[in-house]
Design a protein around this motif. Structure first.
Motif, PDB file in Angstrom:
ATOM      1  N   SER B  12       0.813  -1.224   0.000  1.00  0.00           N
ATOM      2  CA  SER B  12       0.000   0.000   0.000  1.00  0.00           C
ATOM      3  C   SER B  12       0.844   1.272   0.000  1.00  0.00           C
ATOM      4  N   SER B  13       2.009   1.227  -0.629  1.00  0.00           N
ATOM      5  CA  SER B  13       2.836   2.440  -0.640  1.00  0.00           C
ATOM      6  C   SER B  13       2.239   3.497  -1.566  1.00  0.00           C
ATOM      7  N   GLY B  14       1.539   3.056  -2.611  1.00  0.00           N
ATOM      8  CA  GLY B  14       0.941   4.007  -3.551  1.00  0.00           C
ATOM      9  C   GLY B  14       1.929   4.633  -4.512  1.00  0.00           C
ATOM     10  N   GLN B  15       3.131   4.108  -4.520  1.00  0.00           N
ATOM     11  CA  GLN B  15       4.159   4.656  -5.415  1.00  0.00           C
ATOM     12  C   GLN B  15       3.691   4.611  -6.878  1.00  0.00           C
ATOM     13  N   ALA B  17       0.621   4.541  -8.015  1.00  0.00           N
ATOM     14  CA  ALA B  17      -0.523   5.423  -8.270  1.00  0.00           C
ATOM     15  C   ALA B  17      -0.099   6.884  -8.338  1.00  0.00           C
ATOM     16  N   LEU B  18       1.032   7.211  -7.714  1.00  0.00           N
ATOM     17  CA  LEU B  18       1.558   8.572  -7.826  1.00  0.00           C
ATOM     18  C   LEU B  18       2.302   8.739  -9.149  1.00  0.00           C
ATOM     19  N   PRO B  21      -0.795   7.611 -12.695  1.00  0.00           N
ATOM     20  CA  PRO B  21      -2.200   7.636 -12.247  1.00  0.00           C
ATOM     21  C   PRO B  21      -3.209   7.192 -13.304  1.00  0.00           C
ATOM     22  N   SER B  25      -4.262   2.867  -9.352  1.00  0.00           N
ATOM     23  CA  SER B  25      -4.853   3.639  -8.266  1.00  0.00           C
ATOM     24  C   SER B  25      -4.719   2.809  -6.993  1.00  0.00           C
ATOM     25  N   GLN B  26      -5.405   3.236  -5.935  1.00  0.00           N
ATOM     26  CA  GLN B  26      -5.356   2.497  -4.672  1.00  0.00           C
ATOM     27  C   GLN B  26      -6.770   2.293  -4.158  1.00  0.00           C
ATOM     28  N   TYR B  54      10.372   0.926  -9.401  1.00  0.00           N
ATOM     29  CA  TYR B  54      10.438   1.630  -8.124  1.00  0.00           C
ATOM     30  C   TYR B  54       9.554   0.986  -7.048  1.00  0.00           C
ATOM     31  N   PRO B  56       8.330  -0.622  -4.009  1.00  0.00           N
ATOM     32  CA  PRO B  56       9.108  -1.072  -2.857  1.00  0.00           C
ATOM     33  C   PRO B  56       8.811  -2.515  -2.450  1.00  0.00           C
TER      34      PRO B  56
END
Lengths: 406, 65
Positions: B12-15, B17-18, B21, B25-26, B54, B56
């Motif tokens: 759930s880092s959302g890397q 989705a950033l 996009p 998404s999350q 990237y 993680p």
């Protein structure tokens, strides 16, 4: 080899200035990826300095934040935070995963993107304050730490967590005291005050929930009585501390990187939006903050890594600052290169414990630098980089002040 | 290109989705990554590859189609 060369070096290591890391990290990595050191408290630990092994430790669930026998654990410092084991050895992994999934939505990329315009507005307010300080005393330096690097991340994290910004003087001094490496009893007292403060906020939200993270945590308690008031208060204090301290430091150090060589500044000023993403990643890679060697883990079993046998219960310091300058991954690792790509640094950690606020930090940093340099394109440092005092006695390092001329 | 996320590995880092996009998404409930477009158009491929590199948690898989 003499006894002196054989002795494990003691943290924190000496460094030249705020933008460098201690040369001893590279020297140790040259000997072996995992070496013996003494923590700032004087206890034995393993220091992991190679990029490959740093990522390996982060991914390996045989390393955790808890300790099989906490009273025997190596102590890292006499701060009240990240100084020793935390959590329950038997349930740590499950608890961590659960808490992460509770907190992650509040820091998700879509939410951070939605927050972007608001962060820009808050940034503009800080830049107005810098301009006003300049106008009040033209020609005098303005302290960027006091007027931007500190207040901006505090404003943002206060809104996300649901903490009144008006209380900043109170929690600022608490944050400083809990993170003093030799703080001892006073750090512990400050931690208790910090937790009491957070408990008070949580109590208010129990009766009147708001769309904020402390209310999210209170809601978890309703379903899970094992998540105690103390757990909640400690976690909330940790989030408030981490949410402003780390980003503040990155804004201050990032500005120093860009101003310590005016060619960097001028290059960035020429096209802030086009360069900001890579520039921010490079600033994250290079801005070294840890005074304790790195992030703390304890081995939950005997583990063989990088040619050494780490015993069950041994402390392991994961040196992300060193890994981010490992020559086997980054060419000319000490050079600031805003074109560097790929740039898969470990500034936010890696694996299951990767920084939950990474999207927030990136959003703030990608907002602040273009806004700052667009407003003050001729900004320069009022002192030499060697005159910027590094905070050596603090957990998250950083600098005392960044005096600039607008 | 076919894109999938291993939701068990995801932290759930959302890397992603950033970074991309248009493609990631999350989940609102727990932040776990979701793929919005399993076969993204070529103009998104660079950012998708960057997201994979990237990540993680190494939770993103890419297959050539």
């Amino acid at each position: 080899m003499t006894a002196i060369e054989n002795a494990a070096p003691r943290l924190p290591f000496d460094r030249g200035n705020a933008l460098e890391i201690a040369p001893l990290y590279a020297e140790l990595r040259g000997r072996a990826p995992v070496t013996r050191v003494l923590t700032p408290a004087g206890d034995p630990a393993w220091l992991v300095t190679s990029y490959e092994h740093v990522r390996e430790v982060f991914r390996d669930n045989r390393f955790g934040r808890s300790h099989p026998a906490p009273e025997q654990a190596s102590r890292i410092s006499y701060a009240a935070l990240l100084a020793g084991p935390s959590g329950n050895h038997d349930t740590e992994e499950r608890e961590h995963k659960r808490m992460r999934r509770v907190l992650a939505p509040a820091f998700s990329a879509p939410r951070m993107r939605a927050l972007g315009d608001h962060i820009k507005t808050l940034t503009d307010g800080c830049l107005d304050a810098m301009q006003a300080a300049h106008d009040a005393h033209p020609g005098e330096p303005v302290d960027l730490t006091e007027l931007l690097a500190f207040p901006l991340p505090v404003l943002v994290i206060c809104e996300l967590l649901g903490v009144p910004f008006a209380d900043r003087a109170h929690f600022r001094q608490l944050s400083e005291r809990i993170a003093l490496l030799d703080g001892r009893d006073d750090s512990e007292r400050a931690m208790h005050e910090f937790m009491a403060y957070m408990s008070g906020l949580a109590e208010a939200k129990r009766h009147d929930p708001q769309p904020d993270v402390i209310s999210d945590l209170v809601a978890v308690q309703a379903d899970d009585p094992t998540f105690t008031n103390e757990d909640l208060a400690r976690l909330a204090a940790g989030l408030l501390f981490a949410g402003h301290e780390t980003t503040s430091t990155r804004i201050a150090l990032g500005t120093l990187f860009l101003l310590s060589d005016l060619r960097r500044r001028d290059r960035f000023v020429a096209d802030p939006d086009g360069q900001v993403d890579r520039t921010v990643e490079e600033l994250l890679r290079l801005s070294a903050t840890s005074n304790t060697g790195g992030l703390l883990r304890y081995a939950h079993q005997d583990v063989e890594i990088g040619g050494v046998r780490i015993g069950r219960g041994d402390a392991v310091l994961v040196a992300t600052d060193a890994a981010n300058r490992d020559t086997s991954v980054f060419s000319d690792p000490d050079e600031f290169d805003p074109d560097r790509s790929p740039n898969v640094h470990v500034a936010f950690g890696h694996g299951a414990h990767v920084c939950i606020g990474a999207n927030l930090a990136r959003t703030e940093l990608r907002t602040v630098f273009p806004a700052l340099f667009r407003r003050f394109p001729a900004m320069r440092l009022a002192v030499g980089i060697g005159d910027i005092a590094v905070r050596r006695n603090r957990l998250a390092g950083g600098v005392e002040s960044v005096p600039v001329l607008l | 290109m076919r894109v999938t996320i291993d939701t068990e590995k995801c932290v759930s880092s959302g890397q992603c989705a950033l970074t991309a996009p248009e493609v990631f998404s999350q989940r609102e409930s727990d932040g776990v990554g979701v793929v919005l477009d399993e076969e993204p158009a070529p103009e998104h491929h660079d950012l998708v590859r960057q997201s994979e590199m990237y990540c993680p948690a190494a939770a993103i898989q890419l297959q050539d189609t």
